[in-house]
Design a protein around this motif. Structure first.
Motif, mmCIF file in Angstrom:
data_model
loop_
_atom_site.group_PDB
_atom_site.id
_atom_site.type_symbol
_atom_site.label_atom_id
_atom_site.label_comp_id
_atom_site.label_asym_id
_atom_site.label_seq_id
_atom_site.Cartn_x
_atom_site.Cartn_y
_atom_site.Cartn_z
ATOM 1 N N ARG A 198 5.150 -33.078 -17.253
ATOM 2 C CA ARG A 198 6.283 -32.252 -17.182
ATOM 3 C C ARG A 198 6.207 -30.911 -16.374
ATOM 4 N N VAL A 199 4.809 -30.507 -16.128
ATOM 5 C CA VAL A 199 4.941 -29.337 -15.285
ATOM 6 C C VAL A 199 4.874 -29.906 -13.735
ATOM 7 N N LEU A 200 4.096 -30.809 -13.631
ATOM 8 C CA LEU A 200 4.158 -31.521 -12.243
ATOM 9 C C LEU A 200 5.546 -32.080 -11.788
ATOM 10 N N GLY A 201 6.153 -32.586 -12.761
ATOM 11 C CA GLY A 201 7.378 -33.114 -12.454
ATOM 12 C C GLY A 201 8.447 -31.977 -12.058
ATOM 13 N N THR A 202 8.405 -30.935 -12.744
ATOM 14 C CA THR A 202 9.033 -29.698 -12.335
ATOM 15 C C THR A 202 8.876 -29.433 -11.005
ATOM 16 N N PHE A 204 7.326 -30.828 -8.667
ATOM 17 C CA PHE A 204 7.609 -31.662 -7.426
ATOM 18 C C PHE A 204 9.196 -31.715 -7.208
ATOM 19 N N ARG A 205 9.953 -31.330 -8.210
ATOM 20 C CA ARG A 205 11.353 -31.239 -8.096
ATOM 21 C C ARG A 205 11.964 -30.163 -7.384
ATOM 22 N N TRP A 206 11.316 -29.003 -7.971
ATOM 23 C CA TRP A 206 11.638 -27.730 -7.070
ATOM 24 C C TRP A 206 10.980 -27.712 -5.698
ATOM 25 N N ILE A 207 9.903 -28.212 -5.395
ATOM 26 C CA ILE A 207 9.028 -28.116 -4.182
ATOM 27 C C ILE A 207 9.650 -29.171 -3.028
ATOM 28 N N PHE A 208 9.960 -30.244 -3.479
ATOM 29 C CA PHE A 208 10.440 -31.455 -2.562
ATOM 30 C C PHE A 208 11.799 -31.920 -2.747
ATOM 31 N N ARG A 209 12.094 -32.323 -3.891
ATOM 32 C CA ARG A 209 13.277 -32.881 -4.050
ATOM 33 C C ARG A 209 14.665 -32.049 -4.042
ATOM 34 N N GLU A 210 14.582 -30.809 -4.520
ATOM 35 C CA GLU A 210 15.757 -29.797 -4.315
ATOM 36 C C GLU A 210 16.036 -29.365 -2.874
ATOM 37 N N PRO A 211 14.688 -28.901 -2.440
ATOM 38 C CA PRO A 211 14.657 -28.594 -0.802
ATOM 39 C C PRO A 211 15.437 -29.874 0.175
ATOM 40 N N ALA A 212 14.775 -30.705 -0.299
ATOM 41 C CA ALA A 212 15.334 -31.999 0.507
ATOM 42 C C ALA A 212 16.896 -32.413 0.349
ATOM 43 N N ARG A 213 17.317 -32.322 -1.133
ATOM 44 C CA ARG A 213 18.831 -32.411 -1.277
ATOM 45 C C ARG A 213 19.379 -31.529 -0.569
ATOM 46 N N TRP A 214 18.837 -30.047 -0.594
ATOM 47 C CA TRP A 214 19.821 -28.861 0.112
ATOM 48 C C TRP A 214 19.792 -29.195 1.354
ATOM 49 N N VAL A 215 18.577 -29.513 2.479
ATOM 50 C CA VAL A 215 18.772 -29.671 3.563
ATOM 51 C C VAL A 215 19.700 -30.960 3.742
ATOM 52 N N TYR A 216 19.604 -31.911 3.114
ATOM 53 C CA TYR A 216 20.678 -33.134 3.343
ATOM 54 C C TYR A 216 21.919 -32.507 3.207
ATOM 55 N N ARG A 217 22.549 -31.873 2.185
ATOM 56 C CA ARG A 217 23.721 -31.485 1.993
ATOM 57 C C ARG A 217 24.137 -30.715 3.012
ATOM 58 N N THR A 218 23.374 -29.341 3.151
ATOM 59 C CA THR A 218 23.950 -28.094 3.869
ATOM 60 C C THR A 218 23.596 -28.537 5.680
ATOM 61 N N VAL A 219 22.649 -29.305 5.830
ATOM 62 C CA VAL A 219 22.457 -29.223 7.329
ATOM 63 C C VAL A 219 22.566 -30.954 7.771
ATOM 64 N N LEU A 220 22.003 -31.671 7.199
ATOM 65 C CA LEU A 220 22.221 -33.107 7.763
ATOM 66 C C LEU A 220 23.573 -33.732 7.621
ATOM 67 N N THR A 221 24.145 -33.426 6.673
ATOM 68 C CA THR A 221 25.596 -34.054 6.337
ATOM 69 C C THR A 221 26.456 -33.384 7.529
#
Length: 282
Positions: A198-202, A204-221
């Motif tokens: 659970r700790v590694l999943g959290t 991974f989500r906060w280090i990789f997935r959430e920043p990637a989602r933010w970059v996709y939504r706020t920059v790339l789109t």
């Protein structure tokens, strides 16, 4: 006033085996937990790999092997049973009914009419000799039993009662505590593995997935929309305009070189009116 005296309670003495259990349990469980934790991690990883291989590799292989075995074994065995074993069984049944049963009846008659009377005569001559031999073996067996009891059984009972049984009880206590420690350590290691997952999943989500989602939504789109509106759409319109201009230039060049294309003369294909019929002249 109650004249009856209360019976005094005897102080309870703690059994020495209980002290041994308490002294062994805690260090054994700590040591076993430290040993079992990496084993549990490896076990969970191997279980995940085994589930993946079983679902996507072994199951298709097993189905293919099952089909091959059906074709190579089951079908030949069915053919062998139908075309070879069944006729052979019928032949054996005929042999049993027509040959073996008459032979059996003949042997039964021979046993009842010949061998049994001979046996009764022999038993009546040999019975006293057999009784004497049996008495001799009985006396010899009794002597051997008493000798073996004194030399083997009594020392073995003493060894079991005073040495092996206490050692077995102590060893049983130690093995029981080790087994319980292994069970507790295995469960605790499972909790640790799940918490670490659970700790590694959290992380991974906060280090990789959430920043990637933010970059996709706020920059790339937004950048993609800008590129689509300012570059791709104008480029597509310009390409279509160039294509229309090229087609028009080709048409003008063809008219300049070859002139206007001749138009086909319309032909009157209407049916004649009136009652007159059409002939070959008109």
């Amino acid at each position: 006033m109650d004249m009856q005296k209360q019976p005094q309670r005897q102080p309870q003495t703690q059994h020495p085996e209980r002290c041994l259990v308490v002294a062994i349990r805690i260090p054994v469980r700590i040591f076993v937990f430290l040993v079992v934790l990496p084993i549990r991690l490896l076990w969970d990883a191997l279980a995940a790999v085994a589930r993946f291989l079983g679902r996507y590799v072994l199951a298709p292989v097993v189905r293919a092997i099952g089909r091959i075995l059906h074709l190579l074994l089951v079908v030949p065995l069915i053919w062998l049973y139908r075309h070879l074993l069944t006729p052979l069984g019928h032949a054996l049944a005929w042999l049993y009914a027509r040959v073996l049963i008459p032979i059996g009846h003949a042997l039964g008659w021979l046993y009842a009419r010949v061998l049994t009377p001979i046996g009764h005569v022999l038993v009546g001559l040999l019975t006293p000799v057999a009784k004497g031999v049996a008495w001799a073996f009985d006396m010899l067996g009794t002597a051997l039993y008493r000798t073996a009891r004194v030399l083997l059984v009594l020392p073995a009972l003493a060894l079991w009662r005073w040495i092996l049984a206490p050692a077995g009880r102590i060893l049983g206590i130690v093995l029981k505590e080790i087994g319980e420690a292994l069970g507790h350590a295995w469960r605790a290691a499972g909790y640790v593995v799940r918490a670490a997952g659970r700790v590694l999943g959290t992380l991974f989500r906060w280090i990789f997935r959430e920043p990637a989602r933010w970059v996709y939504r706020t920059v790339l789109t937004p950048v993609g929309h800008v590129v689509r509106d300012l570059v791709l759409h104008p480029a597509a319109e310009a390409a279509r305009a160039i294509g229309r201009a090229v087609r028009q230039a080709r048409a003008d060049l063809r008219r300049a070189l070859f002139g206007e294309p001749s138009r086909p003369v319309p032909v009157d294909r209407r049916e004649p009116r009136g009652r007159g019929t059409r002939t070959l002249d008109g």
